[in-house]
Write a protein that holds these residues in place. Structure first.
Motif, mmCIF file in Angstrom:
data_model
loop_
_atom_site.group_PDB
_atom_site.id
_atom_site.type_symbol
_atom_site.label_atom_id
_atom_site.label_comp_id
_atom_site.label_asym_id
_atom_site.label_seq_id
_atom_site.Cartn_x
_atom_site.Cartn_y
_atom_site.Cartn_z
ATOM 1 N N VAL A 139 1.908 -4.939 -4.160
ATOM 2 C CA VAL A 139 1.805 -4.044 -3.000
ATOM 3 C C VAL A 139 1.067 -4.721 -1.847
ATOM 4 O O VAL A 139 0.306 -4.083 -1.129
ATOM 5 C CB VAL A 139 1.112 -2.716 -3.383
ATOM 6 C CG1 VAL A 139 1.927 -1.967 -4.437
ATOM 7 C CG2 VAL A 139 -0.320 -2.942 -3.882
ATOM 8 N N ALA A 140 1.311 -6.002 -1.621
ATOM 9 C CA ALA A 140 0.532 -6.767 -0.639
ATOM 10 C C ALA A 140 0.495 -6.121 0.751
ATOM 11 O O ALA A 140 -0.594 -6.002 1.338
ATOM 12 C CB ALA A 140 1.045 -8.200 -0.565
ATOM 13 N N PRO A 141 1.618 -5.696 1.330
ATOM 14 C CA PRO A 141 1.523 -5.097 2.669
ATOM 15 C C PRO A 141 0.658 -3.844 2.705
ATOM 16 O O PRO A 141 -0.137 -3.657 3.634
ATOM 17 C CB PRO A 141 2.987 -4.782 3.013
ATOM 18 C CG PRO A 141 3.786 -5.748 2.193
ATOM 19 C CD PRO A 141 3.019 -5.860 0.901
ATOM 20 N N VAL A 142 0.809 -2.976 1.713
ATOM 21 C CA VAL A 142 0.020 -1.734 1.692
ATOM 22 C C VAL A 142 -1.452 -2.056 1.469
ATOM 23 O O VAL A 142 -2.331 -1.453 2.105
ATOM 24 C CB VAL A 142 0.542 -0.774 0.611
ATOM 25 C CG1 VAL A 142 -0.232 0.539 0.647
ATOM 26 C CG2 VAL A 142 2.021 -0.513 0.786
ATOM 27 N N ALA A 143 -1.751 -2.995 0.582
ATOM 28 C CA ALA A 143 -3.143 -3.383 0.344
ATOM 29 C C ALA A 143 -3.778 -3.922 1.612
ATOM 30 O O ALA A 143 -4.927 -3.591 1.949
ATOM 31 C CB ALA A 143 -3.206 -4.427 -0.770
ATOM 32 N N SER A 144 -3.041 -4.749 2.332
ATOM 33 C CA SER A 144 -3.545 -5.284 3.593
ATOM 34 C C SER A 144 -3.820 -4.167 4.594
ATOM 35 O O SER A 144 -4.887 -4.131 5.230
ATOM 36 C CB SER A 144 -2.528 -6.266 4.182
ATOM 37 O OG SER A 144 -2.881 -6.643 5.494
ATOM 38 N N ALA A 145 -2.885 -3.248 4.730
ATOM 39 C CA ALA A 145 -3.058 -2.147 5.683
ATOM 40 C C ALA A 145 -4.262 -1.286 5.322
ATOM 41 O O ALA A 145 -4.993 -0.819 6.209
ATOM 42 C CB ALA A 145 -1.792 -1.299 5.733
#
Length: 403
Positions: free
Chosen positions: A296-302
């Motif tokens: 979930v890299a994009p969500v974790a970053s956000a």
């Protein structure tokens, strides 16, 4: 947007609406309030002999492109660890090449990579403590030569050879004092590797509190050589208890793929549950080193961007739904979680086929994968819903399940 066909455990099918593609922005600069590493998987060549017991044949273009994807979201990469199928198909030669290539990619991207060091290049199951020290040092120094930060993984050799807590203290002492840069220690629980029972104490009947005392003694004795500790016990209480006793300058990196939302949020997110947390402790949150973040890299970053902006409600709204998804990916038997990580990478277009080293793509059932699809859809973890729909329905059709 249409719908997904989902498959239940009794063979029945049902449909859910496809959520729109997530509107998530990449960060403009480094993430600030948390350090976060995604433990990345490896992608095999689709045409290779990816069967149990065969040497790993890696698709280096896809494998390294996935790491660049992670870096583009402001996360670091934790490589050559259990998510990369270490001790579950990734052989010693492939591990060494992965470390070298991943470190080079990190340099090219100006990004941060840490890599696992272990004793697993030695095939002999039984080693003396001295031989275990030498094996650890060999991998440690190779990682340092590549410019990668070392993560000292739990050794199956040491779990077999150590009879007492002093055996563990002596091995860690000798290895850590030979390091040229601070090391992250990794405490991997038996849910991930049953062969590590009794780690740090030598007695499989000891609980986590006794093991935690030994770990903390190791850290305190070698504090100048320890950057942090990654705990992967799937037990928030144990992580908080150790975190509150860490010496100054030593960080806690959560490896708890069941409870990371509250552990990372910490005191900055008052509504996030965190058993046993003291409001007066020096460390009020954990940083992250998670296989879940590879999924979930994009969500974790956000979510971390939201913490950077002081918006704890947005952090919870973004990251909260991913925890149920992660619990499904890491469901028992937990050590097969790599299958879910690779499955999502395939759905999101980060690898050409749903293939894994050692044939591990067969380690989860279709209903289990279906539940991942459902939860990823609900958690905004499907980066390209149209592609995910096409690939998932194609997999169902391949298995004789029509829409």
């Amino acid at each position: 947007m249409g719908s997904f066909t989902l498959l239940d455990g009794d063979g029945a099918t049902r449909s859910v609406a496809i959520a729109p593609a997530p509107q998530i922005r990449r960060p403009d600069g480094p993430l600030v309030t948390r350090t976060a590493y995604a433990a990345a998987h490896v992608v095999p060549l689709s045409w290779a002999d990816n069967t149990p017991g065969r040497p790993a044949e890696i698709d280096w273009d896809a494998t390294l492109a996935f790491r660049r994807h992670v870096y583009s979201w402001g996360l670091g990469v934790a490589d050559a660890m259990d998510t990369a199928q270490r001790n579950m198909g990734l052989d010693a030669a492939a591990t060494r090449e992965l470390i070298a290539r991943s470190a080079q990619t990190a340099r090219e991207e100006g990004a941060d990579v840490v890599v696992g060091v272990n004793t697993d290049h030695i095939e002999d199951a039984s080693l003396t403590l001295a031989q275990i020290v030498d094996a650890y040092k060999s991998q440690l120094h190779f990682a340092e030569e590549q410019g990668a930060g070392p993560v000292m993984m739990a050794s199956r050799h040491l779990a077999r050879a150590a009879a007492t807590a002093e055996d563990y203290r002596s091995v860690y002492r000798e290895v850590l004092t030979s390091a040229t840069r601070p090391v992250v220690l990794h405490w991997l629980g038996t849910a991930f590797d049953p062969q590590l029972a009794g780690y740090f104490t030598g007695d499989a009947n000891d609980g986590w509190r006794a093991a935690a005392d030994v770990l903390l003694e190791v850290i305190e004795e070698n504090a100048a050589h320890v950057a942090g500790v990654k705990m992967s016990l799937l037990n928030a209480e144990s992580e908080v208890a150790v975190r509150e006793r860490l010496p100054e300058g030593v960080r806690m990196f959560t490896g708890d793929d069941f409870n990371y939302v509250g552990l990372i949020g910490g005191a900055d997110v008052p509504s996030a549950t965190q058993p046993g947390r003291s409001e007066t402790a020096r460390l009020q949150h954990s940083d992250a080193l998670l296989g879940a973040f590879a999924a979930v890299a994009p969500v974790a970053s956000a979510a971390i961007q939201a913490l950077d902006a002081g918006d704890s409600d947005k952090y919870l709204a973004l990251l909260g739904p991913t925890e149920e998804l992660s619990r499904q990916i890491f469901a028992a038997p937990t050590f097969y979680y790599k299958t879910g990580v690779a499955f999502l990478a395939w759905l999101n277009g980060h690898q050409p086929a749903f293939q894994m080293v050692g044939g591990l793509h067969s380690a989860r059932s279709l209903p289990s994968l279906s539940r991942i699809v459902e939860l990823a859809n609900a958690a905004n973890a499907l980066e390209r819903p149209d592609l995910a729909t096409k690939r998932w329905h194609g997999l169902l059709a391949l298995n004789g399940i029509g829409r």
